[in-house]
Design an enzyme around this catalytic site. Structure first.
Site, PDB file in Angstrom:
ATOM      1  CB  THR A 189      -7.297  -4.978   2.043  1.00 13.98           C
ATOM      2  OG1 THR A 189      -6.457  -4.701   3.377  1.00 13.98           O
ATOM      3  CG2 THR A 189      -7.005  -3.785   0.948  1.00 13.98           C
ATOM      4  CD  GLN A 230      -3.271   4.084  10.517  1.00  9.61           C
ATOM      5  OE1 GLN A 230      -4.607   3.984  10.529  1.00  9.61           O
ATOM      6  NE2 GLN A 230      -2.659   4.586   9.984  1.00  9.61           N
ATOM      7  CD  GLU A 233      -5.962   4.673   4.710  1.00 10.13           C
ATOM      8  OE1 GLU A 233      -5.463   3.936   3.713  1.00 10.13           O
ATOM      9  OE2 GLU A 233      -5.856   5.576   5.198  1.00 10.13           O
ATOM     10  CG  ASP A 267      -5.894   0.282   3.496  1.00 12.79           C
ATOM     11  OD1 ASP A 267      -6.044  -0.894   4.020  1.00 12.79           O
ATOM     12  OD2 ASP A 267      -4.937   1.019   3.897  1.00 12.79           O
ATOM     13  CG  ASP A 269      -2.200   0.892   1.099  1.00 14.95           C
ATOM     14  OD1 ASP A 269      -2.559   1.296  -0.083  1.00 14.95           O
ATOM     15  OD2 ASP A 269      -2.548   1.366   2.259  1.00 14.95           O
ATOM     16  CD  GLU A 304      -7.466  12.550   4.204  1.00 17.95           C
ATOM     17  OE1 GLU A 304      -7.581  11.366   3.749  1.00 17.95           O
ATOM     18  OE2 GLU A 304      -7.119  13.443   3.679  1.00 17.95           O
ATOM     19  CD  GLU A 332      -5.573   2.727  -0.307  1.00 17.37           C
ATOM     20  OE1 GLU A 332      -4.684   2.162  -1.032  1.00 17.37           O
ATOM     21  OE2 GLU A 332      -5.427   3.008   0.929  1.00 17.37           O
ATOM     22  CG  HIS A 362      -4.320  10.327   2.766  1.00 22.91           C
ATOM     23  ND1 HIS A 362      -5.329  10.007   3.576  1.00 22.91           N
ATOM     24  CD2 HIS A 362      -3.264   9.414   3.050  1.00 22.91           C
ATOM     25  CE1 HIS A 362      -4.833   9.118   4.502  1.00 22.91           C
ATOM     26  NE2 HIS A 362      -3.992   8.655   3.918  1.00 22.91           N
ATOM     27  NE  ARG A 385      -8.123   6.051   9.526  1.00 20.92           N
ATOM     28  CZ  ARG A 385      -7.216   5.975   8.465  1.00 20.92           C
ATOM     29  NH1 ARG A 385      -5.882   5.783   8.496  1.00 20.92           N
ATOM     30  NH2 ARG A 385      -7.614   6.324   7.185  1.00 20.92           N
ATOM     31  CE  LYS A 419      -3.721   1.911   7.258  1.00 25.31           C
ATOM     32  NZ  LYS A 419      -4.560   2.818   6.269  1.00 25.31           N
TER      33      LYS A 419
END
Lengths: 393, 393
Positions: B236, B219, B178, B212, B105, B337, B180, B112, B216, B232
């Protein structure tokens, strides 16, 4: 015929490690090392699960089968073995024993993590706040796990020394080793489940030696904030013989005292620290003897942590301990620690060395206690450094 | 029969994405989506390379075959197709299209990376010194890449909020997405070689959408210094249809200006930025539209970087772009975000939301320009959050 086991062999009946071998003109298949011989299990046991180029189909059969097959091999080796099932080790070609699914590398030595912290972040606390609460780890590149003996081409990449204004591209100037133990998952676990520390020995099939080759200059520049990537992904070597966990009962010891007390999911009712002694030879000269018994986190704790979020595991998953370093200088399992970032060279056969030079060869070996005061061996994981080559355009 | 393509379909002849499907009582095999139909390639082209449960055998045949097969499918679809080669999309079961080898990844959106830097490290420069010199990336867990539609069980793990004295174990309190784009390697490269940016389109077969999923809180506690791991690795998700790179010619654009100038191995003579528009729906309500054209590093640069150290690549390697975020708030591809760390809730169908609640469903879709002003689609990658379950003892 009776398989001869030389006096003092590290591959007596207490060991019986599994590997994948071939003889001229035949495809790779599973064998067991006995002394300096290889027992062809497809022939000896008449079972096609061994007639594969990896241990994966056999490992996937599960714990009860591992116990049963080990018992049958022990019986066989104690008596008469069909002659066509036995090969001289010197006559066979060894192959990667496992088809590696995912590869994870932990960071479970307090001495190593503290030393690296001091070297990489001299102005901060050497251990991060999380380190004593969980076995820190990260995923590595499964596709570049290679068999012991595979030459290691010096990697190229971006690196920026602290005194350089901008990064440059070129060959690694600080090529290093990491002496580690690896654990191979035999029976995986489904998505959404977790493997408890108690289930460790029913999930993990065995152990190998690992050399996690490391490009320290590439790593230092790239690793913030998402961790090591190209500094590690060019090659990870493993030994050819998988020592079954069943052969390591006598090696089991408690881990060092864990303080603060781990969260419940990391507690062990049975100790899975391992009293395994490693030795690292640089161009044939022993330079360090990393003691596995000093590792803060046990492999059972690593597996429990790795799956506690519900991540599945698979037959063939390989996870490694991280560099094994003891409290003494001559117990450090990476050259960056042994030479303190290159500032304190070591003597290698009379020559001063810091990081690896082209042509250098490193061999890591290990032994563990077995019943009756005997010892068993892991064989070795070795590799020779070849000069960097121009990347293919 | 003639395959009908509805007016305005995102799956017209300019697209022709590949997937793996099955019909009741038959094993999974390779098909191509045309409108709302699936063309069974084993039947349509009479070629056994498609009679597998993944695209890997076909992808491994290489670029010239990809071109040839696409040409043949285009001809077929323009004329008469054997009726037994065509299925209604609604009647088939879709499967993971690729056997994933290694999963990497990246972190290629400047917006970001800057936003995350501000949120995770408020007292430091948002972008790390290395960020504009190389595409930062890390390895993820290949074994937990799942097909769109797979339910996502809320992970458990260790987390420690900044105001908590010690970590605790429990379910993730800050579950995120996420958005992606992922790239799938069709033809790998051997150990010791590097793939140049020019070779990108001969190595990479196609592209998928990636979610993904990210815990948080887990992480934030675990990721220093070796990067994201359990935050993570629980899942996925990827979309079912692999859009061939050959279908994305009209989407190619230059990346944003790269300053400082990248090192030579990262330079592109042909642009591989991609003007792909994503849309993220939270419980059916669009909440953000991440623009892929804003990505700082191109996928060709990512692949060149990933292999420049001599790491091999394999058929089935999946690498993802990292979260796609544009400069505007409604272009941010992660909820951390979009809601600025949970401090600025967004309205989702009239309800205030920050992170994911049990029962929430997220669907990410995307379109790209095709010849003649048409657009092609990526389908979607979706998943629903299930409550955390007690880990199996």
């Amino acid at each position: 015929m009776k398989i001869e086991i030389p006096e003092g062999s590290l591959f007596g009946t207490a060991n019986l490690p599994y590997g994948v071998f071939s003889t001229p003109g035949t495809p790779p298949r599973v064998g067991v090392r006995v002394g300096d011989s290889v027992l062809d299990l497809t022939v000896a046991l008449g079972d096609e699960v061994f007639d594969h180029g990896s241990l994966n189909p056999f490992m996937a059969q599960g714990y009860d089968r591992w116990v049963e097959v080990r018992r049958r091999i022990t019986e066989l080796v104690g008596g008469d073995v069909p002659e066509n099932a036995v090969h001289n080790l010197a006559d066979v070609t060894l192959h990667l024993p496992v088809e590696v699914a995912d590869y994870v590398d932990f960071y479970a030595s307090e001495h190593h993590a503290s030393n690296l912290g001091r070297l990489f972040r001299p102005d901060a606390e050497p251990l991060m706040p999380n380190w004593k609460h969980l076995p820190v780890g990260y995923h590595g590149r499964a596709g570049t796990v290679v068999l012991s003996g595979t030459d290691i081409v010096r990697p190229r990449g971006q690196r920026k020394a602290p005194d350089e204004a901008a990064p440059s591209f070129g060959e690694c100037r600080r090529l290093d080793i990491e002496a580690e133990l690896g654990f191979i998952v035999g029976v995986g676990s489904p998505l959404g489940s977790a493997v408890s520390t108690e289930d460790f020995s029913r999930c993990v099939f065995g152990s190998v030696l690992v050399n996690d080759w490391s490009a320290r200059d590439i790593q230092a520049w790239e690793y913030v904030p998402l961790g090591p990537f190209l500094g590690k992904s060019f090659a990870t070597s493993i030994s050819a013989w998988v020592v079954p966990l069943l052969a390591l009962e006598e090696a089991r010891v408690a881990t060092p005292v864990q303080d603060p007390e781990p969260l419940p999911y990391l507690k062990e009712s049975q100790p899975w620290g391992l009293d395994i002694e490693l030795s690292v030879a640089w161009n044939g000269h022993e330079v360090t003897r990393p003691p596995y018994r000093e590792m803060y986190w046990s492999p059972a704790q690593m597996l429990a942590h790795m799956t506690v979020n519900g991540a599945s595991s698979r037959t063939g998953d390989l996870y490694a301990s991280g560099t094994i370093s003891g409290p003494e200088k001559n117990q450090r399992g990476a050259f960056i620690e042994l030479t303190w970032g290159g500032r304190e060279p070591v003597l290698v056969g009379g020559e001063e060395r810091t990081f690896l030079q082209d042509g250098d060869e490193v061999s890591i070996s290990a032994t563990a206690p077995a019943a009756g005061g005997a010892r068993i061996g892991f064989g070795e994981v070795k590799g020779k450094i070849l000069p960097a080559t121009t990347p293919k355009p």
